[in-house]
Design a protein around this motif. Structure first.
Motif, PDB file in Angstrom:
ATOM      1  N   GLU A   1     -19.798 -67.710  24.374  1.00  0.00           N
ATOM      2  CA  GLU A   1     -19.070 -68.249  25.517  1.00  0.00           C
ATOM      3  C   GLU A   1     -17.595 -67.865  25.457  1.00  0.00           C
ATOM      4  OE1 GLU A   1     -20.118 -69.659  28.187  1.00  0.00           O
ATOM      5  OE2 GLU A   1     -22.220 -69.575  27.585  1.00  0.00           O
ATOM      6  N   ARG A   2     -17.012 -67.960  24.279  1.00  0.00           N
ATOM      7  CA  ARG A   2     -15.606 -67.580  24.138  1.00  0.00           C
ATOM      8  C   ARG A   2     -15.425 -66.086  24.380  1.00  0.00           C
ATOM      9  NH1 ARG A   2     -12.516 -65.653  20.103  1.00  0.00           N
ATOM     10  NH2 ARG A   2     -14.288 -65.704  18.673  1.00  0.00           N
ATOM     11  N   LEU A   3     -16.372 -65.285  23.905  1.00  0.00           N
ATOM     12  CA  LEU A   3     -16.280 -63.841  24.135  1.00  0.00           C
ATOM     13  C   LEU A   3     -16.442 -63.510  25.616  1.00  0.00           C
ATOM     14  CD1 LEU A   3     -18.317 -62.443  21.111  1.00  0.00           C
ATOM     15  CD2 LEU A   3     -15.849 -62.726  21.323  1.00  0.00           C
ATOM     16  N   HIS A   4     -17.303 -64.253  26.316  1.00  0.00           N
ATOM     17  CA  HIS A   4     -17.471 -64.017  27.747  1.00  0.00           C
ATOM     18  C   HIS A   4     -16.162 -64.277  28.499  1.00  0.00           C
ATOM     19  CE1 HIS A   4     -22.076 -64.846  27.341  1.00  0.00           C
ATOM     20  NE2 HIS A   4     -21.710 -63.686  26.831  1.00  0.00           N
ATOM     21  N   GLU A   5     -15.488 -65.362  28.137  1.00  0.00           N
ATOM     22  CA  GLU A   5     -14.225 -65.680  28.798  1.00  0.00           C
ATOM     23  C   GLU A   5     -13.158 -64.624  28.512  1.00  0.00           C
ATOM     24  OE1 GLU A   5     -13.166 -69.546  27.518  1.00  0.00           O
ATOM     25  OE2 GLU A   5     -14.844 -70.555  28.522  1.00  0.00           O
ATOM     26  N   GLY A   6     -13.067 -64.197  27.246  1.00  0.00           N
ATOM     27  CA  GLY A   6     -12.093 -63.163  26.905  1.00  0.00           C
ATOM     28  C   GLY A   6     -12.396 -61.834  27.572  1.00  0.00           C
ATOM     29  N   LEU A   7     -13.678 -61.477  27.638  1.00  0.00           N
ATOM     30  CA  LEU A   7     -14.059 -60.220  28.268  1.00  0.00           C
ATOM     31  C   LEU A   7     -13.792 -60.254  29.775  1.00  0.00           C
ATOM     32  CD1 LEU A   7     -15.304 -57.470  27.668  1.00  0.00           C
ATOM     33  CD2 LEU A   7     -17.565 -58.468  27.998  1.00  0.00           C
ATOM     34  N   ALA A   8     -14.073 -61.396  30.407  1.00  0.00           N
ATOM     35  CA  ALA A   8     -13.791 -61.527  31.849  1.00  0.00           C
ATOM     36  C   ALA A   8     -12.293 -61.433  32.130  1.00  0.00           C
ATOM     37  CB  ALA A   8     -14.355 -62.851  32.366  1.00  0.00           C
ATOM     38  N   LEU A   9     -11.486 -62.004  31.244  1.00  0.00           N
ATOM     39  CA  LEU A   9     -10.035 -61.937  31.433  1.00  0.00           C
ATOM     40  C   LEU A   9      -9.520 -60.505  31.280  1.00  0.00           C
ATOM     41  CD1 LEU A   9      -7.413 -63.495  31.900  1.00  0.00           C
ATOM     42  CD2 LEU A   9      -7.267 -63.848  29.423  1.00  0.00           C
ATOM     43  N   MET A  10     -10.066 -59.763  30.318  1.00  0.00           N
ATOM     44  CA  MET A  10      -9.638 -58.384  30.118  1.00  0.00           C
ATOM     45  C   MET A  10      -9.997 -57.502  31.312  1.00  0.00           C
ATOM     46  SD  MET A  10     -10.653 -57.858  26.090  1.00  0.00           S
ATOM     47  CE  MET A  10     -10.098 -56.156  26.115  1.00  0.00           C
ATOM     48  N   ILE A  11     -11.161 -57.739  31.923  1.00  0.00           N
ATOM     49  CA  ILE A  11     -11.564 -56.920  33.072  1.00  0.00           C
ATOM     50  C   ILE A  11     -10.834 -57.361  34.337  1.00  0.00           C
ATOM     51  CG2 ILE A  11     -13.542 -56.182  34.454  1.00  0.00           C
ATOM     52  CD1 ILE A  11     -15.325 -56.696  32.063  1.00  0.00           C
ATOM     53  N   ASP A  12     -10.572 -58.668  34.457  1.00  0.00           N
ATOM     54  CA  ASP A  12      -9.975 -59.188  35.683  1.00  0.00           C
ATOM     55  C   ASP A  12      -8.501 -58.805  35.827  1.00  0.00           C
ATOM     56  OD1 ASP A  12     -10.427 -60.901  38.059  1.00  0.00           O
ATOM     57  OD2 ASP A  12      -8.866 -62.137  37.137  1.00  0.00           O
ATOM     58  N   SER A  13      -7.830 -58.524  34.706  1.00  0.00           N
ATOM     59  CA  SER A  13      -6.396 -58.209  34.775  1.00  0.00           C
ATOM     60  C   SER A  13      -6.121 -56.973  35.625  1.00  0.00           C
ATOM     61  CB  SER A  13      -5.843 -58.036  33.362  1.00  0.00           C
ATOM     62  OG  SER A  13      -5.942 -59.264  32.640  1.00  0.00           O
ATOM     63  N   PRO A  14      -6.767 -55.833  35.396  1.00  0.00           N
ATOM     64  CA  PRO A  14      -6.517 -54.687  36.301  1.00  0.00           C
ATOM     65  C   PRO A  14      -7.254 -54.793  37.628  1.00  0.00           C
ATOM     66  CG  PRO A  14      -8.064 -54.046  34.600  1.00  0.00           C
ATOM     67  CD  PRO A  14      -7.627 -55.439  34.261  1.00  0.00           C
ATOM     68  N   ALA A  15      -8.397 -55.508  37.649  1.00  0.00           N
ATOM     69  CA  ALA A  15      -9.191 -55.574  38.875  1.00  0.00           C
ATOM     70  C   ALA A  15      -8.505 -56.393  39.956  1.00  0.00           C
ATOM     71  CB  ALA A  15     -10.573 -56.155  38.578  1.00  0.00           C
ATOM     72  N   THR A  16      -7.616 -57.325  39.559  1.00  0.00           N
ATOM     73  CA  THR A  16      -6.920 -58.126  40.563  1.00  0.00           C
ATOM     74  C   THR A  16      -6.066 -57.251  41.471  1.00  0.00           C
ATOM     75  OG1 THR A  16      -6.883 -59.992  39.036  1.00  0.00           O
ATOM     76  CG2 THR A  16      -5.362 -60.070  40.885  1.00  0.00           C
TER      77      THR A  16
ATOM     78  N   VAL B   1     -16.015 -49.784  42.503  1.00  0.00           N
ATOM     79  CA  VAL B   1     -17.204 -50.044  41.672  1.00  0.00           C
ATOM     80  C   VAL B   1     -17.156 -49.202  40.402  1.00  0.00           C
ATOM     81  CG1 VAL B   1     -19.710 -49.951  41.581  1.00  0.00           C
ATOM     82  CG2 VAL B   1     -18.573 -50.676  43.687  1.00  0.00           C
ATOM     83  N   PHE B   2     -16.843 -47.922  40.545  1.00  0.00           N
ATOM     84  CA  PHE B   2     -16.737 -47.046  39.382  1.00  0.00           C
ATOM     85  C   PHE B   2     -15.583 -47.475  38.481  1.00  0.00           C
ATOM     86  CE2 PHE B   2     -14.999 -43.185  37.364  1.00  0.00           C
ATOM     87  CZ  PHE B   2     -16.117 -42.788  36.639  1.00  0.00           C
ATOM     88  N   ALA B   3     -14.477 -47.888  39.091  1.00  0.00           N
ATOM     89  CA  ALA B   3     -13.312 -48.305  38.306  1.00  0.00           C
ATOM     90  C   ALA B   3     -13.622 -49.568  37.494  1.00  0.00           C
ATOM     91  CB  ALA B   3     -12.123 -48.549  39.230  1.00  0.00           C
ATOM     92  N   VAL B   4     -14.290 -50.539  38.101  1.00  0.00           N
ATOM     93  CA  VAL B   4     -14.646 -51.761  37.377  1.00  0.00           C
ATOM     94  C   VAL B   4     -15.620 -51.443  36.246  1.00  0.00           C
ATOM     95  CG1 VAL B   4     -15.826 -53.984  37.584  1.00  0.00           C
ATOM     96  CG2 VAL B   4     -14.180 -53.295  39.322  1.00  0.00           C
ATOM     97  N   GLY B   5     -16.548 -50.514  36.482  1.00  0.00           N
ATOM     98  CA  GLY B   5     -17.488 -50.136  35.427  1.00  0.00           C
ATOM     99  C   GLY B   5     -16.798 -49.509  34.228  1.00  0.00           C
ATOM    100  N   GLN B   6     -15.809 -48.638  34.471  1.00  0.00           N
ATOM    101  CA  GLN B   6     -15.098 -48.013  33.359  1.00  0.00           C
ATOM    102  C   GLN B   6     -14.251 -49.036  32.591  1.00  0.00           C
ATOM    103  OE1 GLN B   6     -15.541 -44.768  32.379  1.00  0.00           O
ATOM    104  NE2 GLN B   6     -17.156 -44.901  33.932  1.00  0.00           N
ATOM    105  N   VAL B   7     -13.601 -49.939  33.315  1.00  0.00           N
ATOM    106  CA  VAL B   7     -12.816 -50.980  32.640  1.00  0.00           C
ATOM    107  C   VAL B   7     -13.728 -51.899  31.822  1.00  0.00           C
ATOM    108  CG1 VAL B   7     -11.346 -52.994  33.016  1.00  0.00           C
ATOM    109  CG2 VAL B   7     -10.949 -50.908  34.316  1.00  0.00           C
ATOM    110  N   ALA B   8     -14.918 -52.200  32.354  1.00  0.00           N
ATOM    111  CA  ALA B   8     -15.850 -53.055  31.632  1.00  0.00           C
ATOM    112  C   ALA B   8     -16.320 -52.397  30.332  1.00  0.00           C
ATOM    113  CB  ALA B   8     -17.048 -53.384  32.523  1.00  0.00           C
TER     114      ALA B   8
END
Length: 275
Positions: free
Chosen positions: A136-151, A108-115
């Motif tokens: 909408e485009r920014l939401h998709e880009g931001l989700a992709l940036m956070i999801d890369s390390p979170a996977t 949880v803390f790690a996802v918060g710092q990446v976000a």
């Protein structure tokens, strides 16, 4: 005999205590990761009652519900050099309890710092217009940036949304003046277009009335009816200009006829004086 009974009772009590100490309940919204002598077992425990080996197993429960985590307000400078403050919210959940319990200390803390870091990065790569209109485009880009390390941590990012964009007061005043000028421009264009259409319709009506004089009389009668409907004591009769032009044309026609009659009468006298 009595010693045997006491031993059996003691054994039964000890067995019950061991079973009780090794019994665990995993809730529906949780998954259990078991560590046996310090090593994680390859499979996690499903919801329900599960048994652990006393003094050898240790279980860590991982919540698999969707977590709603607000991202604190981040201040940054956009691509077009505008200072803004942006906050967001991240929705994520654990899809691999083993990775969430082993690969990261506190997911949880790690996802918060990446976000937070991803939000600051997306601010610097975007224009102000994109932050205000193309979210909408920014939401998709931001989700992709956070999801890369979170996977790699066994966490899946469901959705990321920008909640609010705080602008400087001077910029707000400039944008309000711009919006006001744009609305005034559109109002003037609409008014001019309405006047243009009205002028076209009036020109068409005047051509029809000039081709059909009866239309002018009908229009005059309609005007009289509208004035009389007000129940006034005085009735004003408008005198159309076309009627004056009609009298003018009639007078000119009469004058031209009289001149035409006078010219033939003078010609015989001139012919008589020549011999």
């Amino acid at each position: 005999m009595e010693g045997t009974v006491v031993a059996v009772v003691f054994a039964i009590v000890f067995l019950l205590l061991v079973l009780k100490s090794g019994t665990r309940v995993v809730n529906q919204v949780e998954r259990g990761v078991v560590f046996r002598r310090g090593k994680a077992l390859p499979t996690h425990r499903q919801p329900g009652i599960t048994f652990l080996i006393p003094f050898a197993d240790r279980m860590r429960k991982v919540n698999v519900q969707i977590v709603t985590m607000p991202v604190p307000t981040q201040e940054g400078i956009t691509k077009d050099n505008v200072s803004v403050k942006v906050d967001a919210v991240v929705y994520f959940r654990v899809i691999d309890p083993l990775r969430a319990a082993i690969e990261v200390q506190d997911y949880v803390f790690a996802v918060g710092q990446v976000a937070q870091s991803s939000l600051r990065s997306i601010i610097g790569k975007s224009d102000l217009d994109d932050l205000l209109s193309d979210r909408e485009r920014l939401h998709e880009g931001l989700a992709l940036m956070i999801d890369s390390p979170a996977t790699g941590w066994g966490v899946h990012i469901d959705r990321v949304e920008i909640k609010d964009v705080q602008l400087p007061e001077s910029l707000k005043r400039s944008m309000s003046r711009q919006a006001e000028a744009e609305r005034e421009r559109r109002a003037r264009v609409i008014t001019a277009d309405g006047e243009f259409q009205a002028a076209q319709q009036l020109a068409n009506a005047s051509r029809i009335m000039s081709d059909t004089p009866e239309a002018m009389q009908l229009r005059l009668l309609q005007t009289v009816v509208e004035v009389a409907a007000e129940k006034n004591s005085t009735l004003v009769m408008p005198f159309p200009v076309e009627l004056l032009r009609y009298f003018d044309k009639a007078a000119q026609q009469i004058g031209s006829d009289l001149n035409a009659r006078k010219v033939p009468a003078q010609q015989p006298q001139e012919n008589a004086e020549q011999p």
